[in-house]
Each structure stands twice: as C-alpha cells, then as structure tokens.
Design a protein around this motif. Sequence first.
Motif, short mmCIF file in Angstrom:
data_model
loop_
_atom_site.label_atom_id
_atom_site.label_comp_id
_atom_site.label_asym_id
_atom_site.label_seq_id
_atom_site.Cartn_x
_atom_site.Cartn_y
_atom_site.Cartn_z
N ARG A 408 0.82 -1.21 0.00
CA ARG A 408 0.00 0.00 0.00
C ARG A 408 0.85 1.27 0.00
N GLN A 409 2.14 1.12 0.28
CA GLN A 409 2.98 2.30 0.36
C GLN A 409 3.69 2.62 -0.95
N GLY A 410 3.48 1.81 -1.98
CA GLY A 410 4.23 1.99 -3.21
C GLY A 410 3.58 2.86 -4.24
N SER A 411 2.42 3.44 -3.94
CA SER A 411 1.71 4.22 -4.95
C SER A 411 1.92 5.72 -4.80
N GLY A 412 2.69 6.15 -3.79
CA GLY A 412 2.89 7.57 -3.58
C GLY A 412 4.06 8.10 -4.39
N GLU A 413 4.49 9.30 -4.03
CA GLU A 413 5.58 9.93 -4.77
C GLU A 413 6.93 9.30 -4.43
N LYS A 414 7.02 8.60 -3.31
CA LYS A 414 8.28 8.00 -2.90
C LYS A 414 8.13 6.49 -2.87
N PRO A 415 8.31 5.82 -4.02
CA PRO A 415 8.11 4.37 -4.06
C PRO A 415 9.05 3.61 -3.16
N GLY A 416 10.17 4.21 -2.75
CA GLY A 416 11.09 3.52 -1.85
C GLY A 416 10.48 3.22 -0.50
N GLU A 417 9.37 3.89 -0.15
CA GLU A 417 8.71 3.61 1.12
C GLU A 417 8.27 2.16 1.19
N ALA A 418 7.96 1.56 0.04
CA ALA A 418 7.45 0.20 0.04
C ALA A 418 8.54 -0.83 0.23
N CYS A 419 9.79 -0.43 0.22
CA CYS A 419 10.91 -1.35 0.30
C CYS A 419 11.84 -0.92 1.42
N PRO A 420 11.57 -1.30 2.66
CA PRO A 420 12.41 -0.82 3.76
C PRO A 420 13.86 -1.26 3.61
N THR A 421 14.75 -0.38 4.02
CA THR A 421 16.17 -0.71 3.99
C THR A 421 16.67 -1.21 5.34
N GLY A 422 15.84 -1.04 6.36
CA GLY A 422 16.22 -1.51 7.69
C GLY A 422 14.98 -1.94 8.46
N GLU A 437 14.85 -13.70 12.53
CA GLU A 437 15.61 -14.10 11.34
C GLU A 437 14.67 -14.46 10.19
N ARG A 438 13.52 -15.06 10.50
CA ARG A 438 12.55 -15.40 9.44
C ARG A 438 12.06 -14.13 8.75
N VAL A 439 11.74 -13.10 9.51
CA VAL A 439 11.24 -11.85 8.92
C VAL A 439 12.34 -11.17 8.10
N VAL A 440 13.56 -11.14 8.62
CA VAL A 440 14.67 -10.52 7.88
C VAL A 440 14.92 -11.26 6.57
N THR A 441 14.90 -12.58 6.60
CA THR A 441 15.10 -13.37 5.39
C THR A 441 14.04 -13.05 4.35
N LEU A 442 12.80 -12.94 4.80
CA LEU A 442 11.70 -12.68 3.86
C LEU A 442 11.81 -11.28 3.27
N LEU A 443 12.09 -10.29 4.09
CA LEU A 443 12.23 -8.93 3.58
C LEU A 443 13.38 -8.82 2.58
N SER A 444 14.48 -9.52 2.86
CA SER A 444 15.61 -9.51 1.94
C SER A 444 15.22 -10.13 0.60
N ARG A 445 14.43 -11.18 0.62
CA ARG A 445 13.94 -11.78 -0.63
C ARG A 445 13.10 -10.79 -1.41
N TRP A 446 12.23 -10.09 -0.70
CA TRP A 446 11.36 -9.12 -1.38
C TRP A 446 12.18 -7.97 -1.97
N ARG A 447 13.36 -7.72 -1.43
CA ARG A 447 14.24 -6.68 -1.95
C ARG A 447 15.17 -7.20 -3.04
N GLY A 448 14.88 -8.40 -3.53
CA GLY A 448 15.71 -8.95 -4.59
C GLY A 448 17.04 -9.47 -4.09
N GLY A 449 17.10 -9.87 -2.83
CA GLY A 449 18.33 -10.41 -2.27
C GLY A 449 19.23 -9.39 -1.63
N GLU A 450 18.88 -8.11 -1.70
CA GLU A 450 19.71 -7.09 -1.05
C GLU A 450 19.65 -7.25 0.46
#
Length: 625
Positions: A408-422, A437-450
């Motif tokens: 829901r956060q990816g439709s605004g002017e700042k699409p980076g909101e939808a992809c947390p860095t931390g 660790e399960r949540v961190v692994t999943l978020l990293s997958r959603w970020r394309g492995g970053e």
Amino acid sequence: MGRRRERFRAARRAPVVKLGVIVIQPKYVVGVDLGTTHCVLAYAPVPRNQWDEPQIRIFPVPQLTAPGEVASQPLLPSFLFLPGPHDVPEGGLALPWNKGIDYAVGDFARKRGAEIPNRLVSSAKSWLCHSGVDRLKPILPWDSPAEARRVSPLEATACYLRHLRDAWNYTHAKEDDSARLEIQEIFLTVPASFDAVARELTVKAAEAAGLERLTLLEEPQAAFYAWIESQGDRWRKNVSVGDCVLVCDLGGGTTDFSLIRVEEEHGEMVLRRVAVGDHILLGGDNMDLTLAYALQAKLGERGVRLDGWQFRGLWHACRTAKERLLTDPNRETEPIVVLGRGSSLIGGTLRTELTREEATRILLEGFFPLCGPDDFPQSRPKVGVREMGLPYESDPAVTRHLARFLSRQGSGEKPGEACPTGVLFNGGVMKPEIVRERVVTLLSRWRGGEPLRRLESPDLDLAVARGAAAYGLARHGHGVRIRAGAPRSFYIGIESAMPTVPGVPTPIKALCVVPFGMEEGTREVIREKEFGLVVGEDAVFPLLASGSRKEDRPGDVVEDWSGEIDEVVSMETHLPISSEDAGGTVIPVWLESAFTEVGTLEIWCVSREDERRWKLEFNLRESES
C-alpha cells in the motif's frame, strides 16, 4: 476565506501544576508502556539545563507474587484477578498502600487466574479497541458465569494504571508530594493503529486513575526512540539519508507496522513517520491459543476431553510455556498442568508437555510462513451466527499482513517507502531469534536479495517504556524528535443534497477534516464548505478514517472511496436552542478540527453568525451491527 491552520496549546499540557497557591514543577518525565501482556514504567529527571544528561531508569513495580507476599519486578503483567469468596486467604490481597483491596493486579493475578480462568481479566487493551461491544459496561472476564464479578475494559485498564500510580507514590512520594505520579509529565503509549475512539478511551482510563497530565505516543515510535537512546550519538552513523526503517511491533494482542524515513533538511538529518498499518488483532494471544489447540489434540489422543473452563486454563498455561521455551536456549520441554474439575482436584489434574520443536514449528509455519510480496491475507466466508468475542484476524499469517502493508505504500511519490532498507523489532513475540531471522530473510527476498540492516533493540520488553521517557526528554531538547502527527486521515460523512429515490440510499460523501500527518497541537478551520446544522435535537455525524489516502487536505470531499475509507464510529452532539431559535432551526456552520497535543481528535461545529460552538462527542457505546 478558505481553511485556516493555527497552533494551539492543549490545556492538559500546562507546564506546571497548581495545588492551592503552591506551584509545583514536575520532577520527572515518565514513560508508561500500557501493554496487552504487561505494563512497564520508565522515568528520568526533568532536565533543568542543556548540560544535564538525565539517565532513564526502569521502575521495579511492587506487586503481589503470592498471597500476602509483595515483590518488586520490572514488568507488571496486565492481568486482573477478581477472586470469589474462597479463592484467596483472608488478607492475602493486601498491598502496603491498600490493606483492604479486593482484587489483584500483576504477577499473582496471572498465576492464580490461570488456575481459575473465569475470574481472570486478560487482553483488556484488545477489548478497549473493540467497537463491537460496549466498552463502558462490565463485560470482563468474557464468558464468565452470570454471578461472577465483572468490570468494563475501561475500568480494567484504569486498574493497571492505578496500581502503577499507587506503587510509584508508595515508593517515591511518601515524604515528597512533589514526586507524586499525578504531577509528573507522563507519556503513555498506544498502538499506532489505535483509532480515534480507542485513543480517547485510553485517555479516559488514565483520567479514571487520576493521571490527567499525559500525552499519547505511538508504540513503534517509542521503540525507535529507545533505539536512539541506546545508541547515543552513534545512531546517525547507523542510518543514512534515504533509509526507510520498518518498525515491526508484535505484542500480546496486536501486530503494528510503521515506516520511519530518514531525511535531510537544512543539512540536518531528520526522522519522519511516513506510514502506519491497519489495526491487526493478531499477536501472542493468538499464538498461545494455537499452542493450546495443539496440546488439546495431544490430550485427545489419550482419551482426555477438556471442558471450556479447563481449556481456558490450558490457554494461559501455554503462554508461560511458550515464553520459557523460546527465550531459554537450554530448555527443551516445558510441563503443562491443568487443574481438574470436581471434588478430587489432585486426582483430576491433567499433565502434558510442550516441546521447543513443537512451539517453533507451529509458530513459524502458522504465523510466519514464507510468502511472496504480493501474497496478501486470505479471507474466508464468515459463519452467519458466531459467538461474540474479540474480532481476531481470520488469517494468522503475520508475513502476509506485512506484504499487504508494504504494497500500500508503493503508490505515492516516494516508491522507496514500500521497500524498507532496515528493520527494528519490538514486542514479546519478536524475542526469539528464529522469528526475527525469518522476517529478515523474507524482507531480503522481497528486496531482490539485497541485505537488510537490523537495528538491534536493547530490550524488547522494556523498549517502549524507555522510548516513551526518551521522547519526554526530547521534548525538553535532549534528543531528536520523530516528525509524525495524525496516524490517519479523518473524515466526516456528509449526506448528498439530492432528491430521494425509492429503494436507493442517499449517497454519503467523505469530507476530510484531519489530514494524515497533521501536527499535534494544531487545528484546521474549514471554510470552503458551509453546512446547515439543525438545533434543538441530537445530531449524529459518521466519523471515517483512511490509512492509505495521504494526499487529501482539509475541506476535500471524496465521493467514491471504494475500500480506501472506513467508518470508525459516529460522533454526536446535543444542540441547545437559544432564545431566538425555534426547534428545527438550521444554523449555518463551519467545521473546525484539532489533533491535540495529548494525541486525541476533536471536531467542532462553529456558528458562522455568532460565537456559538458545538463539540462533537464520540459515541463510546456504539457497537457494530
């Protein structure tokens, strides 16, 4: 004309307290974590100058641990035990400051209540935000016998705060009235997802406990303040401009998501809360219940059947077993004991055990499954007739709720909101490393492995209270403040001016009165739209809210919101008639809204012709149809 914004100072935020002719300055800033599972109080001296470096401390809360035994512990379990005539020895509930008390709060309440579950109030915080019941009526313990003692969700909440007040005053203010908790600057935390009514009820519970000088603070923000406080000056080296930090807060009753973005203004690093998730009634309570069903099945294999009373006891026992297994790496099994029924309690006692492997497998697979970024919560057809109770989420997968929140956060002017860095974790559910660790692994997958940066909380049980106290210090200039404001956009329902059509309901439009992020302590006067207010009778106004429409401004009218705006509650006012008005007179009015410094919502109808004003009050007794 047009709308006008102005700054105001709420009455509750007066900097001093006057007792008679004596003016008393607060001595402490106090942070209170009013949790579903436990309460915590943290405090620090009010800084008197810029060179002060106040240290935040946790207040060990004196409480009953056994009949007649009082000990101080950092956590006050959020449980209220309402004993019957023979459930506790005479005088066993006495506290140093109240010898005649007839109920128990805290550690003993949790332990004794697990043995007599129909006398135990738990999850009062979840009931406080449940609009499907009358939260001012004595309805708890839920499903208790008709002759049992009951209290309202508001009164149960007030009992926890009253205990904190009395315990603090007994410890700190025996010989110093200026140290009484009522006089200090109190910062009370609530879920970011709490709606305007739940916030108002929380304030009323605090007032019932004698705590009127308070400010509400969102729990995820408090957790972030605690992280900043733990880092000292190093926090700026651990985040960068452009970072977006997900605060993943899973407590006993709710799942709370917030996004905090790191920005730069005038060469300075600033923090801004940019998104708040829905109110998700999903947390440790659900997990404890799931474990209870698993153990019930194990007992069933032995031919043992549990009645409703025993099952509630099993549910409470699973809470303690889960906490021990998932936080103690040396513990592989935990015994479970459920009292029997009838005259031979000892002979009827039921015993089983919960293993670490069972708890881990059930919780990870059931609540934290691996899923894709577009794998959202699954809805199920609802049964036409159901028991009344807490409206738990039908899909228990926390990770799917997280995916929907981020989408829901990816439709605004700042699409980076939808992809947390931390990510920063908070809440008792996130204490096991395997869950984090399960949540961190999943978020990293959603970020394309970053890789994802983990901001480590110093203590998941104490962080919210410490962070609330740190926020209090920041208001005195000792620390950075997160820019936040209203967690949602709020609207008033306006009936369309159109001819009545048989069989077709009159359309309702949504008039924005409070925009997302509206600063605390500001008000909006909306003059683009003028409305006719009928005096001489009660008036009802639907209050609506949206967590996704962040661009609407005060005065904007939304005609088709299609799932983006939800009704919260109705607001009411009785409109008195002046000597010049006849019943049914229509008064032209403007609307005025305020997001107070306390953290609550106020809406007024203001006469265009004179000085009259009518405040719209929440219908706190309203329930869902």
